[in-house]
Design an enzyme around this catalytic site. Structure first.
Site, PDB file in Angstrom:
ATOM      1  N   LYS A 151       0.852  -1.183   0.000  1.00 33.18           N
ATOM      2  CA  LYS A 151       0.000   0.000   0.000  1.00 33.18           C
ATOM      3  C   LYS A 151       0.890   1.235   0.000  1.00 33.18           C
ATOM      4  O   LYS A 151       1.824   1.347   0.805  1.00 33.18           O
ATOM      5  CB  LYS A 151      -0.891   0.000   1.244  1.00 33.18           C
ATOM      6  CG  LYS A 151      -1.886  -1.145   1.323  1.00 33.18           C
ATOM      7  CD  LYS A 151      -3.080  -0.904   0.438  1.00 33.18           C
ATOM      8  CE  LYS A 151      -4.160  -1.932   0.641  1.00 33.18           C
ATOM      9  NZ  LYS A 151      -5.355  -1.670  -0.178  1.00 33.18           N
ATOM     10  N   ASP A 181      -0.324  -0.481  -4.568  1.00 28.29           N
ATOM     11  CA  ASP A 181      -1.735  -0.094  -4.544  1.00 28.29           C
ATOM     12  C   ASP A 181      -1.833   1.276  -3.898  1.00 28.29           C
ATOM     13  O   ASP A 181      -1.590   1.429  -2.702  1.00 28.29           O
ATOM     14  CB  ASP A 181      -2.545  -1.122  -3.747  1.00 28.29           C
ATOM     15  CG  ASP A 181      -4.042  -0.808  -3.755  1.00 28.29           C
ATOM     16  OD1 ASP A 181      -4.439   0.176  -4.410  1.00 28.29           O
ATOM     17  OD2 ASP A 181      -4.806  -1.538  -3.110  1.00 28.29           O
ATOM     18  N   GLU A 207      -2.078  -0.390  -8.663  1.00 29.84           N
ATOM     19  CA  GLU A 207      -3.535  -0.315  -8.657  1.00 29.84           C
ATOM     20  C   GLU A 207      -3.988   1.117  -8.389  1.00 29.84           C
ATOM     21  O   GLU A 207      -3.492   1.772  -7.468  1.00 29.84           O
ATOM     22  CB  GLU A 207      -4.120  -1.228  -7.570  1.00 29.84           C
ATOM     23  CG  GLU A 207      -3.844  -2.694  -7.764  1.00 29.84           C
ATOM     24  CD  GLU A 207      -4.395  -3.534  -6.621  1.00 29.84           C
ATOM     25  OE1 GLU A 207      -5.421  -3.134  -6.016  1.00 29.84           O
ATOM     26  OE2 GLU A 207      -3.806  -4.590  -6.328  1.00 29.84           O
ATOM     27  N   ASP A 232      -9.086  -0.653 -10.096  1.00 31.88           N
ATOM     28  CA  ASP A 232      -9.701  -1.312  -8.940  1.00 31.88           C
ATOM     29  C   ASP A 232     -10.986  -0.565  -8.589  1.00 31.88           C
ATOM     30  O   ASP A 232     -12.078  -0.914  -9.034  1.00 31.88           O
ATOM     31  CB  ASP A 232      -8.712  -1.339  -7.779  1.00 31.88           C
ATOM     32  CG  ASP A 232      -9.246  -2.063  -6.551  1.00 31.88           C
ATOM     33  OD1 ASP A 232     -10.419  -2.492  -6.549  1.00 31.88           O
ATOM     34  OD2 ASP A 232      -8.495  -2.209  -5.569  1.00 31.88           O
ATOM     35  N   LYS A 259     -12.986  -7.545  -7.126  1.00 28.67           N
ATOM     36  CA  LYS A 259     -13.452  -7.819  -5.774  1.00 28.67           C
ATOM     37  C   LYS A 259     -14.944  -8.169  -5.841  1.00 28.67           C
ATOM     38  O   LYS A 259     -15.791  -7.272  -5.885  1.00 28.67           O
ATOM     39  CB  LYS A 259     -13.248  -6.594  -4.873  1.00 28.67           C
ATOM     40  CG  LYS A 259     -11.793  -6.231  -4.596  1.00 28.67           C
ATOM     41  CD  LYS A 259     -11.736  -5.019  -3.669  1.00 28.67           C
ATOM     42  CE  LYS A 259     -10.312  -4.753  -3.160  1.00 28.67           C
ATOM     43  NZ  LYS A 259      -9.435  -4.256  -4.229  1.00 28.67           N
TER      44      LYS A 259
END
Length: 350
Positions: A151, A181, A207, A232, A259
């Site tokens: 992240k 991400d 992402e 995403d 997701k």
């Protein structure tokens, strides 16, 4: 005729986790149970991530109560489309699949659910101090992870680059794949320059470098050869095959991150997969920080798709109050250990 019931079950993180949207200490979660006239029941999970899910946690209890009453009265098909509530649609689809298969949480029986094969999964590195992020990397590498997802976007960029520099000094790109991400944290004006800086460390992909809804800016970033871009959050709330196709054609990403818990379930996520395959866009599946109830359903579905790339399913150890299940991480693979069984005693109100 079906009976629908629900219960709130807030999930508590083992330690606060940092993202560009802030620090998470607890995550809203609801379980929905669908029971048929034959007495068989199925269980599904609504996973809500504040500031990301379409559902509003503050209003959700009223909405889900109303939907369950409609199902009980026979005025709503549990499998009907709910475009403004994709998390609920995922939970209902999962519950109906579970019920159909006997209510034992074996939605897609396979070699995975027999315990004969695992699913390769990336190691997830949360934001924090440089020392904390390095310690997470060391831990994941000791476990045998060959793909890490970091992240980025909330810390000082120099700190993040220092972490990446340290990783690459320790592990070459042939030994370790790095995915980033940003959760939409970067401004469009600075994103291109940041891609160039982060690309020095052999990054596989990033992402959602900028916030969703900035289609022209995202399209330009996808043209940047520095780091392949994955969509995403951009996919959430896009309904119908034609709208999905138009988005992918307009932006032309290298990858899409899927997701099911935020995209309306397996059937609707399957639409993204078919389009991505047709357009030669890479994809992988990740959880939306579900408990083991939702993670189990997503993992079983992923396996039967024949996935080979590392997925994003290694989130089962995040919570102090997760539901005990047969799911188990071993090395970099997620396994289903049928001998462990399920313990649903924590879910007491359904």
């Amino acid at each position: 005729m079906f009976r629908a019931s629900y219960t709130a079950y807030p999930l508590t993180f083992v330690r606060p986790v940092g993202t560009s949207r802030g620090v998470l200490r607890q995550k809203p979660c609801w379980f929905i149970q669908i029971t048929g006239e034959d007495g068989r029941a199925g269980l599904g999970e609504v996973s809500i991530i504040p500031k990301l899910s379409l559902e509003n946690p503050d209003e959700f209890e009223i909405q889900i109560d109303h939907l369950c009453k409609l199902i009980g009265l026979g005025e709503m098909d549990p499998l009907q489309a709910l475009p403004s509530m994709p998390g609920v649609q995922f939970a209902l689809e999962t519950a109906m699949l579970d019920r159909k298969q006997g209510g034992e949480r074996l939605l897609f029986p396979s070699e995975f659910t027999k315990g004969n094969a695992g699913i390769r999964t990336n190691g997830l590195i949360w934001m924090g101090s440089r020392e904390f992020m390095v310690s997470q990397v060391r831990e994941k590498m000791k476990l045998g992870c060959s793909v890490l997802k970091l992240k980025v976007g909330a810390l000082d960029m120099k700190e993040e680059l220092q972490v990446l520099r340290w990783i690459r000094n320790e592990f070459s790109s042939s030994d370790l794949e790095i995915r980033l991400d940003a959760n939409g944290a970067w401004d469009p004006e600075e994103a291109g320059g940041k891609l160039e800086l982060y690309a020095r460390y052999d990054i596989h992909s990033i992402e959602q470098p900028i916030a969703a809804g900035q289609v022209e800016d995202m399209r330009e970033l996808c043209k940047n050869p520095a780091i392949p871009v994955a969509l995403d959050e951009e996919l959430i709330g896009i309904n119908g095959p034609e709208a999905k196709r138009a988005l992918l054609q307009e932006i032309s990403p290298a990858y899409v991150i899927l997701k099911p818990g935020l995209l309306g379930g397996f059937s609707l996520t399957g639409e993204w997969i078919r389009l991505a395959d047709e357009m030669k866009i890479g994809w992988w599946i990740t959880s939306a920080l579900e408990s083991n109830i939702g993670l189990n359903a997503i993992a079983q579905w992923s396996w039967q798709l024949g996935v080979t790339r590392h997925q994003g399913l290694g989130t089962g150890a995040l919570y102090t109050n997760n539901i005990s299940s047969p799911l188990q991480m071993s090395g970099e693979q997620l396994w289903y250990r049928p001998e462990k069984g399920w313990d649903l005693s924590k879910i007491t109100v359904l």
